[in-house]
Design a protein around this motif. Structure first.
Motif, PDB file in Angstrom:
ATOM      1  N   UNK A 240      64.496  55.799  69.849  1.00 28.24           N
ATOM      2  CA  UNK A 240      64.165  54.629  69.043  1.00 28.24           C
ATOM      3  C   UNK A 240      62.975  53.902  69.653  1.00 28.24           C
ATOM      4  N   UNK A 241      61.948  53.633  68.833  1.00 27.67           N
ATOM      5  CA  UNK A 241      60.753  52.932  69.302  1.00 27.67           C
ATOM      6  C   UNK A 241      60.697  51.496  68.776  1.00 27.67           C
ATOM      7  N   UNK A 242      60.854  51.324  67.463  1.00 26.20           N
ATOM      8  CA  UNK A 242      60.795  49.997  66.868  1.00 26.20           C
ATOM      9  C   UNK A 242      61.864  49.846  65.783  1.00 26.20           C
ATOM     10  N   UNK A 243      62.316  48.617  65.643  1.00 17.16           N
ATOM     11  CA  UNK A 243      63.259  48.261  64.587  1.00 17.16           C
ATOM     12  C   UNK A 243      62.697  47.038  63.873  1.00 17.16           C
TER      13      UNK A 243
ATOM     14  N   UNK B  62      75.618  47.323  63.570  1.00 14.14           N
ATOM     15  CA  UNK B  62      75.088  48.214  62.542  1.00 14.14           C
ATOM     16  C   UNK B  62      73.852  48.953  63.044  1.00 14.14           C
ATOM     17  N   UNK B  63      72.910  48.232  63.640  1.00 13.64           N
ATOM     18  CA  UNK B  63      71.669  48.843  64.114  1.00 13.64           C
ATOM     19  C   UNK B  63      71.947  49.837  65.240  1.00 13.64           C
ATOM     20  N   UNK B  64      72.823  49.480  66.167  1.00 14.26           N
ATOM     21  CA  UNK B  64      73.131  50.372  67.282  1.00 14.26           C
ATOM     22  C   UNK B  64      73.846  51.634  66.813  1.00 14.26           C
ATOM     23  N   UNK B  65      74.582  51.530  65.705  1.00 11.80           N
ATOM     24  CA  UNK B  65      75.224  52.720  65.157  1.00 11.80           C
ATOM     25  C   UNK B  65      74.181  53.698  64.632  1.00 11.80           C
ATOM     26  N   UNK B  66      73.117  53.180  63.999  1.00 10.56           N
ATOM     27  CA  UNK B  66      72.016  54.050  63.580  1.00 10.56           C
ATOM     28  C   UNK B  66      71.311  54.649  64.789  1.00 10.56           C
ATOM     29  N   UNK B  67      71.148  53.859  65.824  1.00 11.83           N
ATOM     30  CA  UNK B  67      70.495  54.368  67.027  1.00 11.83           C
ATOM     31  C   UNK B  67      71.302  55.512  67.639  1.00 11.83           C
TER      32      UNK B  67
ATOM     33  N   UNK C  21      66.332  51.785  55.332  1.00  7.43           N
ATOM     34  CA  UNK C  21      67.559  51.689  54.547  1.00  7.43           C
ATOM     35  C   UNK C  21      67.687  50.256  54.046  1.00  7.43           C
ATOM     36  N   UNK C  22      68.588  50.065  53.102  1.00  7.26           N
ATOM     37  CA  UNK C  22      68.839  48.732  52.573  1.00  7.26           C
ATOM     38  C   UNK C  22      70.092  48.166  53.229  1.00  7.26           C
TER      39      UNK C  22
ATOM     40  N   UNK D 237      72.326  59.137  58.447  1.00  6.42           N
ATOM     41  CA  UNK D 237      71.201  58.205  58.473  1.00  6.42           C
ATOM     42  C   UNK D 237      70.996  57.569  57.094  1.00  6.42           C
ATOM     43  N   UNK D 238      72.076  57.501  56.335  1.00  6.05           N
ATOM     44  CA  UNK D 238      71.985  56.957  54.974  1.00  6.05           C
ATOM     45  C   UNK D 238      72.795  55.665  54.855  1.00  6.05           C
ATOM     46  N   UNK D 239      73.930  55.774  54.209  1.00 10.12           N
ATOM     47  CA  UNK D 239      74.746  54.593  53.928  1.00 10.12           C
ATOM     48  C   UNK D 239      75.759  54.339  55.036  1.00 10.12           C
ATOM     49  N   UNK D 240      76.162  53.075  55.123  1.00  4.24           N
ATOM     50  CA  UNK D 240      77.239  52.644  56.007  1.00  4.24           C
ATOM     51  C   UNK D 240      78.154  51.715  55.204  1.00  4.24           C
TER      52      UNK D 240
END
Length: 346
Positions: free
Chosen positions: A256-259, A241-246, A208-209, A228-231
């Motif tokens: 989750x394996x890698x970020x 932000x990242x933990x919300x995607x997780x 995502x951007x 899993x798109x926009x926030x």
């Protein structure tokens, strides 16, 4: 959709031997069944394109249109053949569409126009709606080839091609298009965020951007899943932000394996430098939440500090340039003094 007989502008690129790629524009599978099943032999023989991930997306490669537009006959027929295999109605559905004497014209979404009265959240919402109206690409053939090592100026040309063709896109294409549509919004910083997850023994990739403005983080993007798109610009820190995607991935039983977090993308669409995609790589399965949070927060601070340093350097350079222009101008009395010094060899 642009077939082999259609007339459309666009650059032509070289076709690879197999014409398919692994996960560059990644699928966001949330079920255990791959969307594009192919034989293991075909997967082993798949050629890799520049800038792709190290793993197949769910163990399944997908096709990429490498010949530009109009789509050539080989790519066109390969796409329909694949659709026949994976669609529930199979050949019946394909024949119904391809043999139809009249098909309704698909509406082409209008490109959003930025107005000075629009706020940043409103403009990001307009950009996201435009990409959503293009629709997610479920055909199994990625229509636009994206090479991550390509200069930003070249990727912006691909973004213009996406707008001209108005075809469905995947997540990596959405990142490039999102960058293009926000180039004029200098108050917003953009950077890529990539995820690698595991489900049912397979690895899946998504990107995502990330966007940052006025102390808040958000995202733009495309996915099969809406969460899993926009926030919106509502996250105070990059880790939130990242933990919300997780959390969203966890709801689909994905681990989750890698970020991977990149750097800010320049707003100048003509720069001849590639996007930095993987400046920070976090191994989520080996690090605890607290360690991940610290790394993400440090990266967020570093990006902001580097941006401020670059901005100050650019401002200083402009001042020096203006000073030099003033000194060299005919109306400046200092010019006479410099010329006198040179003539006297002082």
């Amino acid at each position: 959709m642009t077939g082999p007989s259609a007339t459309s502008s666009g650059s032509t690129t070289k076709t690879s031997r197999h014409g398919r790629s692994k996960s560059t524009s990644s699928y966001c599978h949330t079920t255990g069944t791959p969307a594009e099943p192919t034989s293991s032999t075909a997967a082993n023989n798949t050629e890799r394109s520049s800038g792709e991930e190290d793993e197949k997306d769910g163990g399944v490669p997908f096709f990429v249109n490498r010949t530009g537009f109009p789509i050539d006959t080989v790519t066109w027929e390969r796409m329909w053949s694949h659709v026949t295999k994976v669609h529930p109605d199979g050949q019946e559905m394909v024949d119904k569409i391809r043999n139809a004497t009249h098909l309704p014209k698909h509406p082409v979404p209008s490109v959003p126009n930025f107005k000075p009265s629009m706020s940043v959240p409103d403009w990001l919402h307009a950009v996201q709606n435009y990409m959503r109206n293009l629709q997610y690409n479920h055909t199994g053939t990625q229509f636009f080839e994206i090479k991550k090592t390509r200069p930003l100026s070249g990727l912006m040309e691909t973004a213009r091609e996406m707008i001209r063709e108005s075809l469905p896109i995947k997540c990596l294409e959405a990142v490039i298009l999102g960058i293009y549509l926000t180039n004029g919004l200098t108050s917003v910083e953009r950077f890529p965020i990539s995820f690698k997850t595991q489900f049912s023994g397979h690895h899946f990739h998504h990107v995502v951007l990330g966007v940052y403005c006025n102390g808040r983080y958000g995202t733009l993007g495309m996915s099969r899943r809406t969460d899993l798109m926009d926030r919106s610009l509502s996250f105070r820190t990059l880790s939130e932000l990242v933990f919300d995607f997780e959390d969203s991935y966890r709801r689909y039983q994905h681990t989750m394996k890698k970020i991977k977090i990149g750097l800010y993308v320049p707003h100048n669409p003509h720069v001849f430098q590639p996007i930095e995609w993987n400046y920070l790589v976090i191994n989520a399965c080996r690090q605890g939440c607290e360690d991940m949070r610290k790394e993400l927060e440090k990266h967020g601070r570093d990006m902001r500090m580097k941006h401020c340093f670059v901005s100050q350097s650019a401002e200083t350079a402009i001042k020096r340039c203006n000073c030099a222009n003033y000194i060299g101008s005919a109306s400046n009395p200092t010019t006479y003094w410099f010329r006198t010094m040179v003539q006297k060899n002082v």
